[in-house]
Design a protein around this motif. Structure first.
Motif, PDB file in Angstrom:
ATOM      1  N   ALA A 231       0.818  -1.216   0.000  1.00  5.98           N
ATOM      2  CA  ALA A 231       0.000   0.000   0.000  1.00  5.98           C
ATOM      3  C   ALA A 231       0.852   1.268   0.000  1.00  5.98           C
ATOM      4  N   CYS A 304     -10.746   1.243   0.071  1.00  8.43           N
ATOM      5  CA  CYS A 304      -9.344   1.659  -0.008  1.00  8.43           C
ATOM      6  C   CYS A 304      -8.751   1.324  -1.363  1.00  8.43           C
ATOM      7  N   SER A 306      -5.866   0.741  -2.173  1.00 10.56           N
ATOM      8  CA  SER A 306      -4.741  -0.199  -2.136  1.00 10.56           C
ATOM      9  C   SER A 306      -5.173  -1.635  -1.903  1.00 10.56           C
ATOM     10  N   TYR A 307      -6.478  -1.855  -1.829  1.00  8.15           N
ATOM     11  CA  TYR A 307      -6.928  -3.196  -1.428  1.00  8.15           C
ATOM     12  C   TYR A 307      -6.449  -4.290  -2.377  1.00  8.15           C
ATOM     13  N   GLY A 312      -5.973  -6.091   2.662  1.00  2.00           N
ATOM     14  CA  GLY A 312      -6.361  -5.940   4.064  1.00  2.00           C
ATOM     15  C   GLY A 312      -5.375  -6.576   5.025  1.00  2.00           C
ATOM     16  N   CYS A 332      -1.630  -1.413   9.142  1.00  2.00           N
ATOM     17  CA  CYS A 332      -2.041  -0.729   7.904  1.00  2.00           C
ATOM     18  C   CYS A 332      -1.150   0.499   7.709  1.00  2.00           C
ATOM     19  N   LEU A 334      -1.483   2.988   5.937  1.00  2.00           N
ATOM     20  CA  LEU A 334      -2.197   4.250   5.816  1.00  2.00           C
ATOM     21  C   LEU A 334      -2.771   4.694   7.156  1.00  2.00           C
TER      22      LEU A 334
HETATM   23  S1  SF4 Z   1      -5.082  -2.540   5.427  1.00  2.00           S
HETATM   24 FE1  SF4 Z   1      -5.012  -0.333   5.039  1.00  2.00          FE
HETATM   25  S2  SF4 Z   1      -3.891  -0.120   3.110  1.00  2.00           S
HETATM   26 FE2  SF4 Z   1      -4.529  -2.265   3.299  1.00  2.00          FE
HETATM   27  S3  SF4 Z   1      -6.463  -2.375   2.166  1.00  2.00           S
HETATM   28 FE3  SF4 Z   1      -6.964  -2.017   4.326  1.00  2.00          FE
HETATM   29  S4  SF4 Z   1      -7.125   0.208   4.555  1.00  2.00           S
HETATM   30 FE4  SF4 Z   1      -6.061  -0.200   2.613  1.00  2.00          FE
END
Ligand code: SF4
Ligand code: SF4
Lengths: 379, 88
Positions: A231, A304, A306-307, A312, A332, A334
């Motif tokens: 991400a 998101c 970046s998924y 996740g 995460c 972010l």
């Molecule tokens: S963990 Fe964070 S970066 Fe990864 S998909 Fe979920 S919100 Fe996006």
């Protein structure tokens, strides 16, 4: 797409970890299996060989053997040779304490064998804080023994922590010295690691540093364990997915089968190799694995961008920090899990259980952990 | 060296194929690389190579239409690079 097909499961695992014993002569504070004492119910030599026969029939090409410390099992070499003779290649992880010059020569003579020495600090100071006094020297001695025996490129396996993430170049230098390959993996809050994770996991700035280092050193082995870092930008090489129960699983010393090595908890126990139908049946038909192969909801990560690459993050990391499984990873990049993580009440995350820690490790790690961890004396 | 489709090829003796829903996994016991064969036709083709006088003959036998040959040949080049197949 291939990744979509992998998500629906395979006829046999690609990445199977088998912990041969809970016995260990060290007491690392982040041990994912809370190892220490042998469990009286551990698989016998004959039972272990029957599992290897099954793996051969399923065409599991190689397995990762761990523990505990696998080399303390008296039948360790017997099982190693049995697996290799049955076309099941082995990579085993060891703390190195039992890997003397004579054993190194014996290992070097075997085919289809990889050895992985654990090292969690490039210096004794950093390493021994988590792995116990004298453990850095023991790992280095094992590396010297393997190199002297011309084993070839063995692996040095590092669990990345807040303290050692600044030593990446130093780890690489150690690997280069011995002609070894460097393997970096993620610290997960599993086993005794659940108690120490909050103090030991890298900060987000450190995660970025690690991500950039991995992009600069694409040949570093990671077991695809850092896909949540994708991400930050471009995806890291490897399969970006949580393979638990789909391509990954764990067999523990008493034969219990779990979705992955980092979820030793009843909720992720699919069955036992001693059950009718054996491991094959657990892998192909257990309720747990069947449900893990169904499409998973992205939950709060759904919006998101970046998924696709981050997916996740890691299920085990979410589970043991008390976060919902369909939401962001506790790390995460972010920061989307920060609020949820802060609101998980103390003591409400699932308990990894007492495990097989020796009394000394339980006392030290179940106290609120001081900023710098006490050095544990190996026994 | 580029793969020559007029020449005979075969699966490397150290490679094992494991059937999977998407095709097969190919594992090379020597270089320890795992490769995905992403269709049933590809698995057929690779496992029959040793029975034909050339790669082209194997492609004919599996029934790969001419418009898809280039794609198959590209995959075979990759498989040769990872030592899954080699000239015999
Ligand atoms: S963990 Fe964070 S970066 Fe990864 S998909 Fe979920 S919100 Fe996006
Ligand atoms: S739970 Fe975490 S460690 Fe286990 S397979 Fe999934 S991503 Fe990997």
């Amino acid at each position: 797409m291939l990744v979509d097909q992998l998500k629906t499961g395979l006829d046999a695992p690609i990445c199977l970890t088998w912990e041969l014993t809970y016995a260990c002569n060290l007491a690392c504070v982040h041990c994912l299996s809370s190892s220490g004492r042998r469990d009286p119910d551990e698989l016998s030599t004959a039972e272990a060989k029957a599992v290897i026969d099954e793996l051969q029939a399923m065409q599991v090409f190689y397995i990762n053997i761990g523990g505990g410390e696998p080399m303390v099992r008296p039948d360790f070499f017997e099982l190693l040779e049995y697996a290799i003779d049955h076309r099941v290649g082995v990579k085993f992880s060891t703390n190195g304490t039992k890997l003397d010059a004579e054993k190194a020569v014996r290992l070097a003579a075997m085919d289809y064998l990889d050895v992985q020495i654990s090292l969690d600090g490039a210096t004794a100071e950093i390493n021994d804080k988590v792995r116990g006094e004298g453990s850095h020297a023991a790992s280095i001695r094992a590396m010297e023994n393997l190199a002297a025996a011309n084993f070839g490129p063995f692996k040095i396996s590092v669990v990345i922590t807040r303290d050692n993430v600044t030593q990446l170049d130093a780890f690489q230098a150690i690997a280069d010295t011995y002609g070894a390959e460097l393997r970096l993996t993620r610290l997960r809050p599993s086993g005794r690691g659940a108690d120490t994770w909050h103090e030991l996991h890298p900060t987000n700035d450190q995660q970025r540093l690690l991500y950039n280092w991995l992009l600069d050193h694409p040949r570093t082995l990671t077991g695809d364990s850092f896909f949540h870092l994708s991400a930050f930008g471009e995806a890291l090489p490897g399969l970006n997915l949580c393979g638990a129960g789909r391509v990954v699983c764990l067999i523990d010393p008493v034969g219990d089968v779990y979705a992955c090595p980092f979820v030793l908890h009843d909720e992720f126990r699919a069955g036992n190799v001693r059950d009718v139908g054996g491991f094959t049946n657990v892998w192909r038909s257990s309720d747990l694995f069947t449900s893990l192969r169904e499409p998973q909801s992205p939950g709060a990560c759904g919006s998101c961008g970046s998924y696709d690459s981050c997916q996740g993050g890691c299920m085990a990391a979410k589970f043991f920090t008390g976060l919902p499984l369909d939401g962001p990873d506790p790390e995460c990049v972010l920061g989307n899990a920060d609020d949820a993580l802060a609101s998980v009440g103390s003591g409400s995350a699932p308990n990894p259980g007492p495990g097989h820690s020796k009394p000394v490790a339980v006392t030290l790690s179940s106290r609120p952990t001081p900023r710098s961890l006490p050095a544990l004396t190996p026994r | 060296m580029a793969l020559d489709p007029t020449q005979p090829y075969e699966l490397h003796s150290q490679v094992a194929l494991r059937p999977e829903p998407f095709g097969a996994l190919a594992y090379h016991y020597g270089n320890r690389r795992l490769t995905f064969l992403k269709s049933a036709e590809m698995v057929d083709l690779v496992s029959q190579l040793d029975r034909h006088p050339s790669v082209n003959a194997a492609l004919d036998s599996v029934g790969i239409p001419s418009e898809r040959r280039d794609a198959y040949l590209r995959s075979l080049v990759a498989l040769e690079a990872s030592e899954v197949i080699h000239a015999r």
